[in-house]
Design an enzyme around this catalytic site. Structure first.
Site, PDB file in Angstrom:
ATOM      1  N   GLY A  97       4.422 -19.764  -3.472  1.00  0.00           N
ATOM      2  CA  GLY A  97       4.977 -19.083  -4.632  1.00  0.00           C
ATOM      3  C   GLY A  97       4.013 -18.369  -5.547  1.00  0.00           C
ATOM      4  O   GLY A  97       4.425 -17.792  -6.545  1.00  0.00           O
TER       5      GLY A  97
ATOM      6  N   PHE B 140       2.247 -15.548  -5.110  1.00  0.00           N
ATOM      7  CA  PHE B 140       2.499 -14.100  -5.171  1.00  0.00           C
ATOM      8  C   PHE B 140       3.705 -13.832  -6.081  1.00  0.00           C
ATOM      9  O   PHE B 140       3.701 -12.901  -6.879  1.00  0.00           O
ATOM     10  CB  PHE B 140       2.761 -13.530  -3.770  1.00  0.00           C
TER      11      PHE B 140
ATOM     12  N   ASP C 204      11.900 -17.003   1.724  1.00  0.00           N
ATOM     13  CA  ASP C 204      11.082 -17.839   2.595  1.00  0.00           C
ATOM     14  C   ASP C 204      11.992 -18.796   3.357  1.00  0.00           C
ATOM     15  O   ASP C 204      13.098 -19.094   2.900  1.00  0.00           O
ATOM     16  CB  ASP C 204      10.044 -18.643   1.797  1.00  0.00           C
TER      17      ASP C 204
ATOM     18  N   ASP D 177      15.525 -17.096   7.104  1.00  0.00           N
ATOM     19  CA  ASP D 177      14.638 -16.501   8.101  1.00  0.00           C
ATOM     20  C   ASP D 177      14.865 -14.992   8.108  1.00  0.00           C
ATOM     21  O   ASP D 177      16.002 -14.537   8.261  1.00  0.00           O
ATOM     22  CB  ASP D 177      14.985 -17.103   9.465  1.00  0.00           C
TER      23      ASP D 177
ATOM     24  N   ASP E 132       2.706 -12.071   2.052  1.00  0.00           N
ATOM     25  CA  ASP E 132       1.510 -12.834   2.398  1.00  0.00           C
ATOM     26  C   ASP E 132       1.840 -13.816   3.523  1.00  0.00           C
ATOM     27  O   ASP E 132       1.159 -14.798   3.724  1.00  0.00           O
ATOM     28  CB  ASP E 132       0.999 -13.582   1.157  1.00  0.00           C
TER      29      ASP E 132
ATOM     30  N   LYS F  26       0.122  -8.803   4.982  1.00  0.00           N
ATOM     31  CA  LYS F  26      -1.073  -9.444   5.534  1.00  0.00           C
ATOM     32  C   LYS F  26      -0.979  -9.400   7.052  1.00  0.00           C
ATOM     33  O   LYS F  26       0.074  -9.704   7.622  1.00  0.00           O
ATOM     34  CB  LYS F  26      -1.154 -10.899   5.072  1.00  0.00           C
TER      35      LYS F  26
END
Length: 192
Positions: free
Chosen positions: A48, A50, A67, A85, A107, A147
């Site tokens: 959490g 970010f 998430d 998902d 991320d 990322k």
């Protein structure tokens, strides 16, 4: 995750962030001004940090964090958490409901196996889904930060960024651990 002796972990704990990774986002934002007015989507939000930073930078609009795991953040206004998902149509539909977004940040990393070839392949597949989903919900001129793991097909991702964004950049923030093969790809001004 705090590791003793790690300056970024200690700083995160002192400053009330949930993870050291926030300093990667802070550095990137300070150099490239990611945030503008509008909705922000954080994909792979757990734990959490970010989202914590994004919420502070939110000018107008809402922050939507997604998430497969729960996160401990609970803001009263302009914050929505979607547990799901990103490969599921139901989760994608929920993400779309709150869009469009001026910024998508991610991320997220796949569960690592220790096999770099497998890990980079899994990272590639995850990022391709994030990019495809982002292209559905990003505003024209919106920004995307993901990322990626180096050592696989990450240049295909970068080429996709070059095709759809006016400005693209590969970034390795100072807070990335020395032995990590992660970098970030930034795309600004979606839709050229």
């Amino acid at each position: 995750m705090y590791h003793l002796g790690d300056e970024y972990s200690q700083k995160a704990k002192r400053e009330g962030y949930l993870a050291r990774s926030v300093y990667k986002l802070i550095e990137i934002n300070e150099k490239f001004s990611l945030f503008s007015s509008g909705n922000v989507l954080d994909i792979g939000a757990s734990p959490g940090s970010f989202s914590q930073y994004a919420y502070k930078k939110l000018k107008r609009g809402v922050l939507v964090s997604v998430d497969i795991n729960d996160i401990s953040l609970r803001y009263v206004n302009n914050f929505y958490f979607i547990k799901g998902d990103i490969f599921s149509d139901d989760t994608a539909s929920k993400i779309n409901k709150f869009g469009p977004y001026s910024l998508v940040i991610s991320d997220v990393a796949p569960k690592t196996t220790g096999n770099r070839l497998v890990d980079t392949s899994n990272s590639f597949n995850l990022n391709m889904r994030i990019i495809d989903l982002s292209f559905e919900v990003l505003l024209k001129k919106g920004n995307l930060l993901v990322k990626v793991f180096q050592g696989g097909d990450e240049m295909q991702i970068f080429k996709k960024f070059e095709k759809y964004f006016k400005f693209v950049k590969k970034i390795r923030p100072k807070a990335v651990r020395k032995n990590s093969f992660e970098i970030y790809f930034l795309g600004k001004s979606f839709g050229k």
